[in-house]
Design a protein around this motif. Structure first.
Motif, PDB file in Angstrom:
ATOM      1  N   ASN A 112       0.808  -1.225   0.000  1.00 26.33           N
ATOM      2  CA  ASN A 112       0.000   0.000   0.000  1.00 26.33           C
ATOM      3  C   ASN A 112       0.840   1.273   0.000  1.00 26.33           C
ATOM      4  O   ASN A 112       0.301   2.358   0.256  1.00 26.33           O
ATOM      5  CB  ASN A 112      -0.926   0.002   1.222  1.00 26.33           C
ATOM      6  CG  ASN A 112      -2.076  -0.981   1.081  1.00 26.33           C
ATOM      7  OD1 ASN A 112      -3.121  -0.667   0.525  1.00 26.33           O
ATOM      8  ND2 ASN A 112      -1.875  -2.192   1.586  1.00 26.33           N
ATOM      9  N   LEU A 113       2.122   1.144  -0.280  1.00 27.19           N
ATOM     10  CA  LEU A 113       2.945   2.351  -0.389  1.00 27.19           C
ATOM     11  C   LEU A 113       2.511   3.161  -1.607  1.00 27.19           C
ATOM     12  O   LEU A 113       2.284   2.601  -2.692  1.00 27.19           O
ATOM     13  CB  LEU A 113       4.419   1.971  -0.521  1.00 27.19           C
ATOM     14  CG  LEU A 113       5.108   1.438   0.734  1.00 27.19           C
ATOM     15  CD1 LEU A 113       6.528   0.994   0.405  1.00 27.19           C
ATOM     16  CD2 LEU A 113       5.122   2.485   1.841  1.00 27.19           C
ATOM     17  N   PRO A 114       2.378   4.465  -1.480  1.00 26.54           N
ATOM     18  CA  PRO A 114       1.954   5.284  -2.625  1.00 26.54           C
ATOM     19  C   PRO A 114       3.057   5.401  -3.664  1.00 26.54           C
ATOM     20  O   PRO A 114       4.246   5.303  -3.349  1.00 26.54           O
ATOM     21  CB  PRO A 114       1.645   6.639  -1.979  1.00 26.54           C
ATOM     22  CG  PRO A 114       2.521   6.685  -0.769  1.00 26.54           C
ATOM     23  CD  PRO A 114       2.595   5.275  -0.262  1.00 26.54           C
ATOM     24  N   ASP A 115       2.640   5.594  -4.904  1.00 32.27           N
ATOM     25  CA  ASP A 115       3.587   5.815  -5.994  1.00 32.27           C
ATOM     26  C   ASP A 115       3.897   7.308  -6.053  1.00 32.27           C
ATOM     27  O   ASP A 115       3.119   8.100  -6.587  1.00 32.27           O
ATOM     28  CB  ASP A 115       2.986   5.325  -7.310  1.00 32.27           C
ATOM     29  CG  ASP A 115       3.992   5.404  -8.457  1.00 32.27           C
ATOM     30  OD1 ASP A 115       5.147   5.825  -8.204  1.00 32.27           O
ATOM     31  OD2 ASP A 115       3.624   5.058  -9.594  1.00 32.27           O
ATOM     32  N   LEU A 116       5.030   7.683  -5.487  1.00 28.70           N
ATOM     33  CA  LEU A 116       5.375   9.103  -5.397  1.00 28.70           C
ATOM     34  C   LEU A 116       5.757   9.694  -6.743  1.00 28.70           C
ATOM     35  O   LEU A 116       5.797  10.923  -6.896  1.00 28.70           O
ATOM     36  CB  LEU A 116       6.533   9.291  -4.406  1.00 28.70           C
ATOM     37  CG  LEU A 116       6.266   8.786  -2.977  1.00 28.70           C
ATOM     38  CD1 LEU A 116       7.497   8.999  -2.106  1.00 28.70           C
ATOM     39  CD2 LEU A 116       5.056   9.489  -2.378  1.00 28.70           C
ATOM     40  N   ASN A 117       6.032   8.842  -7.734  1.00 26.02           N
ATOM     41  CA  ASN A 117       6.404   9.338  -9.063  1.00 26.02           C
ATOM     42  C   ASN A 117       5.199   9.531  -9.970  1.00 26.02           C
ATOM     43  O   ASN A 117       5.332  10.000 -11.091  1.00 26.02           O
ATOM     44  CB  ASN A 117       7.379   8.366  -9.727  1.00 26.02           C
ATOM     45  CG  ASN A 117       8.681   8.256  -8.954  1.00 26.02           C
ATOM     46  OD1 ASN A 117       9.176   9.247  -8.429  1.00 26.02           O
ATOM     47  ND2 ASN A 117       9.226   7.047  -8.876  1.00 26.02           N
ATOM     48  N   SER A 118       4.029   9.141  -9.471  1.00 22.38           N
ATOM     49  CA  SER A 118       2.822   9.258 -10.282  1.00 22.38           C
ATOM     50  C   SER A 118       2.136  10.590 -10.002  1.00 22.38           C
ATOM     51  O   SER A 118       2.093  11.064  -8.864  1.00 22.38           O
ATOM     52  CB  SER A 118       1.866   8.100  -9.979  1.00 22.38           C
ATOM     53  OG  SER A 118       0.658   8.260 -10.689  1.00 22.38           O
ATOM     54  N   ASP A 119       1.584  11.186 -11.062  1.00 29.13           N
ATOM     55  CA  ASP A 119       0.875  12.465 -10.923  1.00 29.13           C
ATOM     56  C   ASP A 119      -0.585  12.279 -10.542  1.00 29.13           C
ATOM     57  O   ASP A 119      -1.265  13.227 -10.150  1.00 29.13           O
ATOM     58  CB  ASP A 119       0.948  13.261 -12.240  1.00 29.13           C
ATOM     59  CG  ASP A 119       2.382  13.647 -12.574  1.00 29.13           C
ATOM     60  OD1 ASP A 119       3.183  13.795 -11.623  1.00 29.13           O
ATOM     61  OD2 ASP A 119       2.696  13.782 -13.778  1.00 29.13           O
ATOM     62  N   SER A 120      -1.090  11.052 -10.679  1.00 34.62           N
ATOM     63  CA  SER A 120      -2.502  10.803 -10.385  1.00 34.62           C
ATOM     64  C   SER A 120      -2.723  10.753  -8.886  1.00 34.62           C
ATOM     65  O   SER A 120      -1.889  10.278  -8.121  1.00 34.62           O
ATOM     66  CB  SER A 120      -2.945   9.481 -11.019  1.00 34.62           C
ATOM     67  OG  SER A 120      -2.177   8.416 -10.500  1.00 34.62           O
ATOM     68  N   ASP A 121      -3.871  11.248  -8.458  1.00 34.54           N
ATOM     69  CA  ASP A 121      -4.229  11.248  -7.042  1.00 34.54           C
ATOM     70  C   ASP A 121      -4.996   9.981  -6.715  1.00 34.54           C
ATOM     71  O   ASP A 121      -5.963   9.634  -7.390  1.00 34.54           O
ATOM     72  CB  ASP A 121      -5.096  12.468  -6.703  1.00 34.54           C
ATOM     73  CG  ASP A 121      -4.317  13.765  -6.865  1.00 34.54           C
ATOM     74  OD1 ASP A 121      -3.086  13.720  -6.698  1.00 34.54           O
ATOM     75  OD2 ASP A 121      -4.950  14.797  -7.169  1.00 34.54           O
ATOM     76  N   ASP A 122      -4.551   9.294  -5.680  1.00 36.97           N
ATOM     77  CA  ASP A 122      -5.231   8.087  -5.223  1.00 36.97           C
ATOM     78  C   ASP A 122      -6.053   8.443  -3.997  1.00 36.97           C
ATOM     79  O   ASP A 122      -5.520   8.785  -2.940  1.00 36.97           O
ATOM     80  CB  ASP A 122      -4.210   6.999  -4.875  1.00 36.97           C
ATOM     81  CG  ASP A 122      -4.880   5.657  -4.612  1.00 36.97           C
ATOM     82  OD1 ASP A 122      -6.121   5.631  -4.500  1.00 36.97           O
ATOM     83  OD2 ASP A 122      -4.157   4.651  -4.502  1.00 36.97           O
ATOM     84  N   ALA A 123      -7.376   8.354  -4.145  1.00 36.52           N
ATOM     85  CA  ALA A 123      -8.263   8.748  -3.052  1.00 36.52           C
ATOM     86  C   ALA A 123      -8.135   7.830  -1.855  1.00 36.52           C
ATOM     87  O   ALA A 123      -8.485   8.196  -0.736  1.00 36.52           O
ATOM     88  CB  ALA A 123      -9.714   8.766  -3.548  1.00 36.52           C
ATOM     89  N   HIS A 124      -7.641   6.603  -2.083  1.00 34.33           N
ATOM     90  CA  HIS A 124      -7.532   5.640  -0.989  1.00 34.33           C
ATOM     91  C   HIS A 124      -6.250   5.817  -0.186  1.00 34.33           C
ATOM     92  O   HIS A 124      -6.102   5.224   0.872  1.00 34.33           O
ATOM     93  CB  HIS A 124      -7.592   4.213  -1.546  1.00 34.33           C
ATOM     94  CG  HIS A 124      -8.882   3.905  -2.260  1.00 34.33           C
ATOM     95  ND1 HIS A 124     -10.070   3.731  -1.592  1.00 34.33           N
ATOM     96  CD2 HIS A 124      -9.154   3.772  -3.584  1.00 34.33           C
ATOM     97  CE1 HIS A 124     -11.036   3.475  -2.474  1.00 34.33           C
ATOM     98  NE2 HIS A 124     -10.506   3.500  -3.687  1.00 34.33           N
ATOM     99  N   THR A 125      -5.315   6.595  -0.681  1.00 29.49           N
ATOM    100  CA  THR A 125      -4.052   6.800   0.020  1.00 29.49           C
ATOM    101  C   THR A 125      -4.179   7.978   0.975  1.00 29.49           C
ATOM    102  O   THR A 125      -4.483   9.093   0.550  1.00 29.49           O
ATOM    103  CB  THR A 125      -2.911   7.067  -0.973  1.00 29.49           C
ATOM    104  OG1 THR A 125      -2.808   5.967  -1.877  1.00 29.49           O
ATOM    105  CG2 THR A 125      -1.592   7.236  -0.238  1.00 29.49           C
ATOM    106  N   PRO A 126      -3.972   7.761   2.275  1.00 28.92           N
ATOM    107  CA  PRO A 126      -4.073   8.873   3.224  1.00 28.92           C
ATOM    108  C   PRO A 126      -2.917   9.845   3.044  1.00 28.92           C
ATOM    109  O   PRO A 126      -1.867   9.500   2.500  1.00 28.92           O
ATOM    110  CB  PRO A 126      -4.008   8.171   4.588  1.00 28.92           C
ATOM    111  CG  PRO A 126      -3.251   6.905   4.321  1.00 28.92           C
ATOM    112  CD  PRO A 126      -3.627   6.497   2.927  1.00 28.92           C
ATOM    113  N   ASN A 127      -3.125  11.071   3.509  1.00 28.34           N
ATOM    114  CA  ASN A 127      -2.053  12.064   3.404  1.00 28.34           C
ATOM    115  C   ASN A 127      -0.831  11.637   4.204  1.00 28.34           C
ATOM    116  O   ASN A 127       0.308  11.842   3.791  1.00 28.34           O
ATOM    117  CB  ASN A 127      -2.560  13.425   3.885  1.00 28.34           C
ATOM    118  CG  ASN A 127      -3.593  14.018   2.938  1.00 28.34           C
ATOM    119  OD1 ASN A 127      -3.589  13.708   1.746  1.00 28.34           O
ATOM    120  ND2 ASN A 127      -4.482  14.845   3.464  1.00 28.34           N
ATOM    121  N   ILE A 128      -1.084  11.078   5.376  1.00 26.76           N
ATOM    122  CA  ILE A 128       0.006  10.560   6.207  1.00 26.76           C
ATOM    123  C   ILE A 128      -0.078   9.035   6.168  1.00 26.76           C
ATOM    124  O   ILE A 128      -1.050   8.449   6.640  1.00 26.76           O
ATOM    125  CB  ILE A 128      -0.103  11.078   7.652  1.00 26.76           C
ATOM    126  CG1 ILE A 128      -0.049  12.610   7.664  1.00 26.76           C
ATOM    127  CG2 ILE A 128       1.014  10.500   8.509  1.00 26.76           C
ATOM    128  CD1 ILE A 128      -0.235  13.219   9.037  1.00 26.76           C
TER     129      ILE A 128
END
Length: 333
Positions: free
Chosen positions: A226-242
């Protein structure tokens, strides 16, 4: 000629029928031969067969369109393969029995002294999967008398009743509890030894370790997935800010360290960390959550779960659904 003789003659198969039966049996034999040969690596078999066939001048019997071999060599290979299959089956059966019982005892020869050692195999399992077995090797206690002027080199006398731990495959971080159990249950003569209790106590802490590691590894895998893709420009609504950026554990699976990062400010100087100390049974022995060196009590309560007052955190039950409870809230609870 009697009617019985005539009946007997008429029931005998004709020459054509005999030929058909021979061809059928030959095809059946060839099919079984090809099946046996295919149980092992086909490539290695073909290489071996081609080598044997090249050095043989006997009549060839076709087995398949791509396999030729002599009758004698074929029988030798079939016998060899049958023996290997029988040996594999015996080894598989022994492996199954060892895993079913959890503990098994055997005898091996010490190559350094050519003496028999008592071997113990310990199985561990979690989530329906067996781990790597552990082994203990014990040798007879040395009861050789001390040298005297009359006998400066007394003959070695191994004990027939007492054993001492000789070798093992237990991880290094369990050496201390292992030695403590050995001193407790395998004392020197004339005290009585309890090998059964020693082995069961060793297996007890090994199984608990395997269960802790299995549960924590499962949570660590969830964090990684569940680590976010920091290189992607798309916003993932399921990924929390923290989000949880790291989930670390020590080799004993007794200490967990957790790190959070702000997806909108990766290089922020704000540190969010947690440390969880576990008991041997996997319960929470201690828990601290900090944000910039300030203790965050509401996160500690959240990680423990709603049922912590009912004793849930005394065992591994508290880890169920832990990944969801690691979500850092936007506002204090």
């Amino acid at each position: 000629m009697s009617s019985l003789d005539e009946l007997h003659l008429t029931e005998e198969p004709s020459f054509e029928e005999l030929q058909n039966q021979i061809r059928t049996l030959t095809n059946l034999r060839n099919t079984h031969q090809a099946t046996l040969l295919s149980l092992r690596s086909t490539k290695s078999l073909k290489d071996h067969i081609s080598t044997v066939s090249a050095s043989s001048s006997q009549t060839k019997t076709p087995i398949s369109s791509s396999l030729q071999i002599s009758d004698k060599n074929l029988n030798d290979i079939l016998l060899t393969r049958s023996a290997e299959l029988s040996k594999d089956h015996q080894e598989w059966t022994q492996e199954a029995l060892s895993r079913m019982t959890g503990l098994s005892k055997f005898t091996v020869t010490d190559p350094s002294s050519s003496r028999d050692l008592t071997g113990i195999r310990i199985e561990v399992m979690a989530d329906g999967k067996f781990g790597t077995p552990y082994y203990l090797f014990l040798k007879p206690y040395d009861e050789t008398p001390k040298p005297t002027p009359e006998d400066p080199s007394p003959e070695e006398v191994p004990s027939t009743t007492h054993l001492i731990l000789h070798r093992h495959t237990i991880p290094a971080y369990f050496i201390q509890p292992l030695n403590v159990l050995a001193e407790k249950h395998l004392p020197p003569p004339p005290q009585m030894q309890n090998l059964d209790r020693f082995v069961r106590d060793v297996r007890h802490f090994l199984v608990l370790h395997y269960l802790r590691r299995s549960r924590l590894t499962h949570i660590k895998d969830e964090v990684t997935q569940n680590l976010p893709d920091l290189n992607s420009d798309s916003d993932d609504a399921h990924t929390p800010n923290i989000y949880v950026s790291e989930f670390l554990m020590d080799p004993e699976a007794r200490l967990v360290e957790i790190h959070w990062l702000d997806i909108n400010d990766i290089h922020s100087s704000i540190k969010r960390q947690a440390w969880i100390a576990l008991t041997e049974k996997g319960g929470i022995e201690g828990l601290i959550v900090k944000e910039d060196n300030q203790r965050i009590l509401h996160m500690e309560m959240q990680i423990k779960g709603d049922d912590w007052v009912r004793g849930t955190t005394d065992s591994m039950d508290w880890t169920s659904g832990l990944f969801k409870r690691l979500r850092w809230p936007s506002h204090p609870l």
